[in-house]
Structure formats: structure tokens, C-alpha cells
Design a protein around this motif. Sequence first.
Motif, PDB file in Angstrom:
ATOM      1  N   ARG B  10      71.780  48.617   5.939  1.00 42.62           N
ATOM      2  CA  ARG B  10      72.353  48.111   4.683  1.00 42.62           C
ATOM      3  C   ARG B  10      71.621  48.707   3.490  1.00 42.62           C
ATOM      4  O   ARG B  10      72.226  49.132   2.509  1.00 42.62           O
ATOM      5  CB  ARG B  10      72.234  46.580   4.655  1.00 42.62           C
ATOM      6  CG  ARG B  10      73.562  45.905   4.375  1.00 42.62           C
ATOM      7  CD  ARG B  10      73.500  44.398   4.272  1.00 42.62           C
ATOM      8  NE  ARG B  10      72.203  43.811   4.214  1.00 42.62           N
ATOM      9  CZ  ARG B  10      71.771  42.880   5.068  1.00 42.62           C
ATOM     10  NH1 ARG B  10      72.548  42.455   6.024  1.00 42.62           N
ATOM     11  NH2 ARG B  10      70.555  42.373   4.948  1.00 42.62           N
ATOM     12  N   LEU B  11      70.314  48.755   3.615  1.00 41.32           N
ATOM     13  CA  LEU B  11      69.488  49.306   2.533  1.00 41.32           C
ATOM     14  C   LEU B  11      69.789  50.795   2.357  1.00 41.32           C
ATOM     15  O   LEU B  11      69.887  51.305   1.243  1.00 41.32           O
ATOM     16  CB  LEU B  11      68.007  49.108   2.877  1.00 41.32           C
ATOM     17  CG  LEU B  11      67.005  48.798   1.765  1.00 41.32           C
ATOM     18  CD1 LEU B  11      67.482  47.642   0.902  1.00 41.32           C
ATOM     19  CD2 LEU B  11      65.653  48.460   2.375  1.00 41.32           C
ATOM     20  N   GLN B  12      69.967  51.469   3.474  1.00 40.94           N
ATOM     21  CA  GLN B  12      70.242  52.899   3.449  1.00 40.94           C
ATOM     22  C   GLN B  12      71.569  53.219   2.797  1.00 40.94           C
ATOM     23  O   GLN B  12      71.764  54.310   2.255  1.00 40.94           O
ATOM     24  CB  GLN B  12      70.267  53.437   4.886  1.00 40.94           C
ATOM     25  CG  GLN B  12      69.298  54.541   5.160  1.00 40.94           C
ATOM     26  CD  GLN B  12      69.427  55.085   6.553  1.00 40.94           C
ATOM     27  OE1 GLN B  12      69.644  54.340   7.505  1.00 40.94           O
ATOM     28  NE2 GLN B  12      69.279  56.385   6.689  1.00 40.94           N
ATOM     29  N   SER B  13      72.506  52.241   2.848  1.00 38.64           N
ATOM     30  CA  SER B  13      73.825  52.494   2.283  1.00 38.64           C
ATOM     31  C   SER B  13      73.878  52.216   0.790  1.00 38.64           C
ATOM     32  O   SER B  13      74.871  52.487   0.126  1.00 38.64           O
ATOM     33  CB  SER B  13      74.880  51.645   3.011  1.00 38.64           C
ATOM     34  OG  SER B  13      74.636  50.274   2.762  1.00 38.64           O
ATOM     35  N   GLU B  14      72.778  51.704   0.224  1.00 40.36           N
ATOM     36  CA  GLU B  14      72.738  51.460  -1.221  1.00 40.36           C
ATOM     37  C   GLU B  14      72.771  52.803  -1.935  1.00 40.36           C
ATOM     38  O   GLU B  14      72.226  53.801  -1.462  1.00 40.36           O
ATOM     39  CB  GLU B  14      71.449  50.712  -1.609  1.00 40.36           C
ATOM     40  CG  GLU B  14      71.299  49.345  -0.995  1.00 40.36           C
ATOM     41  CD  GLU B  14      71.900  48.234  -1.817  1.00 40.36           C
ATOM     42  OE1 GLU B  14      72.766  48.514  -2.675  1.00 40.36           O
ATOM     43  OE2 GLU B  14      71.514  47.070  -1.630  1.00 40.36           O
TER      44      GLU B  14
ATOM     45  N   ARG C  38      67.523  44.319  -5.062  1.00 42.17           N
ATOM     46  CA  ARG C  38      67.761  43.982  -6.461  1.00 42.17           C
ATOM     47  C   ARG C  38      67.377  45.139  -7.376  1.00 42.17           C
ATOM     48  O   ARG C  38      68.096  45.472  -8.315  1.00 42.17           O
ATOM     49  CB  ARG C  38      66.941  42.768  -6.864  1.00 42.17           C
ATOM     50  CG  ARG C  38      67.569  41.466  -6.425  1.00 42.17           C
ATOM     51  CD  ARG C  38      66.770  40.322  -6.960  1.00 42.17           C
ATOM     52  NE  ARG C  38      67.547  39.090  -6.968  1.00 42.17           N
ATOM     53  CZ  ARG C  38      67.134  37.963  -7.527  1.00 42.17           C
ATOM     54  NH1 ARG C  38      65.963  37.902  -8.113  1.00 42.17           N
ATOM     55  NH2 ARG C  38      67.895  36.885  -7.496  1.00 42.17           N
ATOM     56  N   ALA C  39      66.226  45.746  -7.087  1.00 42.70           N
ATOM     57  CA  ALA C  39      65.768  46.872  -7.904  1.00 42.70           C
ATOM     58  C   ALA C  39      66.755  48.040  -7.800  1.00 42.70           C
ATOM     59  O   ALA C  39      67.050  48.710  -8.788  1.00 42.70           O
ATOM     60  CB  ALA C  39      64.370  47.307  -7.468  1.00 42.70           C
TER      61      ALA C  39
ATOM     62  N   GLU D  42      64.664  43.672 -19.567  1.00 39.17           N
ATOM     63  CA  GLU D  42      65.533  43.524 -18.411  1.00 39.17           C
ATOM     64  C   GLU D  42      65.791  42.060 -18.169  1.00 39.17           C
ATOM     65  O   GLU D  42      64.871  41.241 -18.190  1.00 39.17           O
ATOM     66  CB  GLU D  42      64.870  44.137 -17.165  1.00 39.17           C
ATOM     67  CG  GLU D  42      65.059  45.628 -17.081  1.00 39.17           C
ATOM     68  CD  GLU D  42      64.245  46.235 -15.954  1.00 39.17           C
ATOM     69  OE1 GLU D  42      64.446  47.419 -15.702  1.00 39.17           O
ATOM     70  OE2 GLU D  42      63.431  45.520 -15.347  1.00 39.17           O
ATOM     71  N   GLU D  43      67.037  41.728 -17.917  1.00 35.76           N
ATOM     72  CA  GLU D  43      67.372  40.330 -17.722  1.00 35.76           C
ATOM     73  C   GLU D  43      67.035  39.826 -16.338  1.00 35.76           C
ATOM     74  O   GLU D  43      66.630  38.694 -16.154  1.00 35.76           O
ATOM     75  CB  GLU D  43      68.863  40.118 -17.995  1.00 35.76           C
ATOM     76  CG  GLU D  43      69.198  40.250 -19.455  1.00 35.76           C
ATOM     77  CD  GLU D  43      70.674  40.041 -19.726  1.00 35.76           C
ATOM     78  OE1 GLU D  43      71.076  40.256 -20.875  1.00 35.76           O
ATOM     79  OE2 GLU D  43      71.403  39.664 -18.790  1.00 35.76           O
ATOM     80  N   ILE D  44      67.253  40.696 -15.351  1.00 41.54           N
ATOM     81  CA  ILE D  44      67.072  40.249 -13.977  1.00 41.54           C
ATOM     82  C   ILE D  44      65.644  40.464 -13.502  1.00 41.54           C
ATOM     83  O   ILE D  44      65.107  41.560 -13.575  1.00 41.54           O
ATOM     84  CB  ILE D  44      68.048  40.994 -13.041  1.00 41.54           C
ATOM     85  CG1 ILE D  44      69.480  40.648 -13.450  1.00 41.54           C
ATOM     86  CG2 ILE D  44      67.803  40.637 -11.596  1.00 41.54           C
ATOM     87  CD1 ILE D  44      70.535  41.530 -12.812  1.00 41.54           C
ATOM     88  N   ASP D  45      65.031  39.400 -13.013  1.00 43.97           N
ATOM     89  CA  ASP D  45      63.693  39.482 -12.450  1.00 43.97           C
ATOM     90  C   ASP D  45      63.842  39.738 -10.951  1.00 43.97           C
ATOM     91  O   ASP D  45      64.241  38.855 -10.206  1.00 43.97           O
ATOM     92  CB  ASP D  45      62.966  38.150 -12.690  1.00 43.97           C
ATOM     93  CG  ASP D  45      61.536  38.192 -12.173  1.00 43.97           C
ATOM     94  OD1 ASP D  45      60.770  37.267 -12.490  1.00 43.97           O
ATOM     95  OD2 ASP D  45      61.173  39.147 -11.453  1.00 43.97           O
ATOM     96  N   ILE D  46      63.544  40.955 -10.534  1.00 37.85           N
ATOM     97  CA  ILE D  46      63.786  41.290  -9.130  1.00 37.85           C
ATOM     98  C   ILE D  46      62.927  40.514  -8.150  1.00 37.85           C
ATOM     99  O   ILE D  46      63.284  40.350  -6.990  1.00 37.85           O
ATOM    100  CB  ILE D  46      63.605  42.802  -8.857  1.00 37.85           C
ATOM    101  CG1 ILE D  46      62.170  43.247  -9.165  1.00 37.85           C
ATOM    102  CG2 ILE D  46      64.621  43.635  -9.633  1.00 37.85           C
ATOM    103  CD1 ILE D  46      61.880  44.657  -8.683  1.00 37.85           C
ATOM    104  N   CYS D  47      61.787  40.000  -8.601  1.00 38.74           N
ATOM    105  CA  CYS D  47      60.875  39.329  -7.679  1.00 38.74           C
ATOM    106  C   CYS D  47      61.049  37.821  -7.620  1.00 38.74           C
ATOM    107  O   CYS D  47      60.468  37.163  -6.777  1.00 38.74           O
ATOM    108  CB  CYS D  47      59.423  39.645  -8.044  1.00 38.74           C
ATOM    109  SG  CYS D  47      59.007  41.399  -7.825  1.00 38.74           S
TER     110      CYS D  47
END
Lengths: 95, 95, 60, 60
Positions: B10-14, C38-39, D42-47
Amino acid sequence: MSDFEETIRRLQSEKGVVGIIVVDSAGRVIHSTIDSDATQSHTAFLQQLCEKTKTSIRELDSSNDLTFLRLRTKKNEIMIAPDKDHVIMVIKDLS
Amino acid sequence: MSDFEETIRRLQSEKGVVGIIVVDSAGRVIHSTIDSDATQSHTAFLQQLCEKTKTSIRELDSSNDLTFLRLRTKKNEIMIAPDKDHVIMVIKDLS
Amino acid sequence: KTQTVQIVPPLSDEEKYRLTLDPEFLDSFNRSCKVISRALNEEIDICINYTKDPYEKAIA
Amino acid sequence: KTQTVQIVPPLSDEEKYRLTLDPEFLDSFNRSCKVISRALNEEIDICINYTKDPYEKAIA
């Protein structure tokens, strides 16, 4: 107030910003919004990190270059923008 | 396909993801989506960077800890998520 | 150029496999992947248009 | 613990002042600040929400 000071002031007023340090390519402090001791300890660490990262990026690919570095920790985020003549480090508090 | 492989896939398809490397705390490769040589060169550099950053963050504040590291270069972005038992590195191409 | 290399025997395929089935490993692994995801999905590119050469992106 | 320290004399107040008036310096300085500004906004906090302890943020 000079353009430089105006830019620093604007950056400082951004939400969460607790410190801004600007150093030249030799690691000498051009400007800092935090006390001398804190500036010293942060500069030493961040300067080294930045140099090491730049070198390693170029070793992996000699035509590539570091443009930005972000450290996220439990308490804060440290943003490092390296340029050819200077490095800007901004510390943002996360609480 | 195991849960682990599904997550990697899934990560790879990002969008833009060109490489994923997972190492354990000793720097040994658990999984990599890129060739062995590239894995070696990236792991060596990123593992060191990660360790040095972690140590320095703790030196600055013993109750703080590194949670995420992002390197932005001209050509790509390298994201490093360190955890207590492993480190995940994702390379995203910017072109 | 000297470099200190720590010789650590690589994980065997079986060790890798067993590790990726470990619930505790998967737990923290999935957590890290969510942050990375998310990043990766951030819409705004903070560095765009801020290079000296406006065509640098195309050349790179 | 040994640490290599490079003794570099600090910039004088005058040197700092002159540098901050240099157009070339200001040019790249402003460019870097724009990137940092975007990252700060940035609005979204990824962590967020991805720590083992849901109250860790409050404790920290």
C-alpha cells in the motif's frame, strides 16, 4: 527596523515558534532569538547534522543536494533550511 | 499476502514512492523494495543519521525523543520513522 | 576515507519472516506507516517555486 | 567524551549588521524563510494521535 529584522520578527510571530538561529557557512551565529547557551548547544548539533546530511546526499548522488531538513521530536519540530551561505534553524514548540 | 506485505504494498503504491527500507535496531535489513546495493548505501547513511540525531536530541533534553525525520533534496524526499525496534525509510521521487 | 563498519550478520529469511508476523512489531510498524502515509499525502509542497532557477525542477 | 571543536572567532556586531544588509544574502535568506513559513503553516500534523500513550502529548 531592517528588512532582515522584519522577516525574523514575522517568522517569530508564527504559531509555536520558540527560537530562530541563523548561522553562516562557517557555523558562526549571524542572529539568534534565544539565549547564548541555548544557541551554542543547538548550533553545534544542528550544524554538524546539516553538514553530514549534505555530504551523504552528495555521496549517494553527486548531482543531488539537500534543500530542507525537518526533525520531529515529542516536544518540538526543528526546521533547518540550508543555503549556500547560511543555515536557518527554526524551533517550533508542539505543546 | 501477510499484513506486513500488504502494508508495504500500500505504501509502495503511494504517489512518488520509489523505495521502502525497513531495518531493525541493529541496522539489519528486514525488508527492502530496492536492490541490494542501493539498500546498502542508503541504510548505511540513514541509520547513522538517525542514530546521531536521536542521541543529540536526548543530549539537548534527556526527556525528549526523535519521532520523525524528513530530508528534502532537489530530487527526492526521504522520510525516516524511527521506532524502538525498527526504522522505516521511504524515498519519494519528486519529479 | 576511513569508515568504521560494524560487521553484523544479516537476518536470515526465516528471521525476517518471523519478525514480520510478530504482533508487537506489526503494531509499531503500522503506526509508523500511518505517519509516513500522511506525510506522503500532503497536498502542499513547501519547497516548490523557491529555487533560484525556475526550470531547475525540470532539469533535475 | 571527546569532541572536536573548531575554534572560529564569532562575527562582530558590525560584520553581522553588514551581512544582514547584503542584497544577495537577503535574497536567499528570504527564500529560505518562505519555505519555513509554509512548513510552519501546515494544517495537518502528521504525527498526531500516533503515540502509544494517548496522553503523551499532554504530559510532554
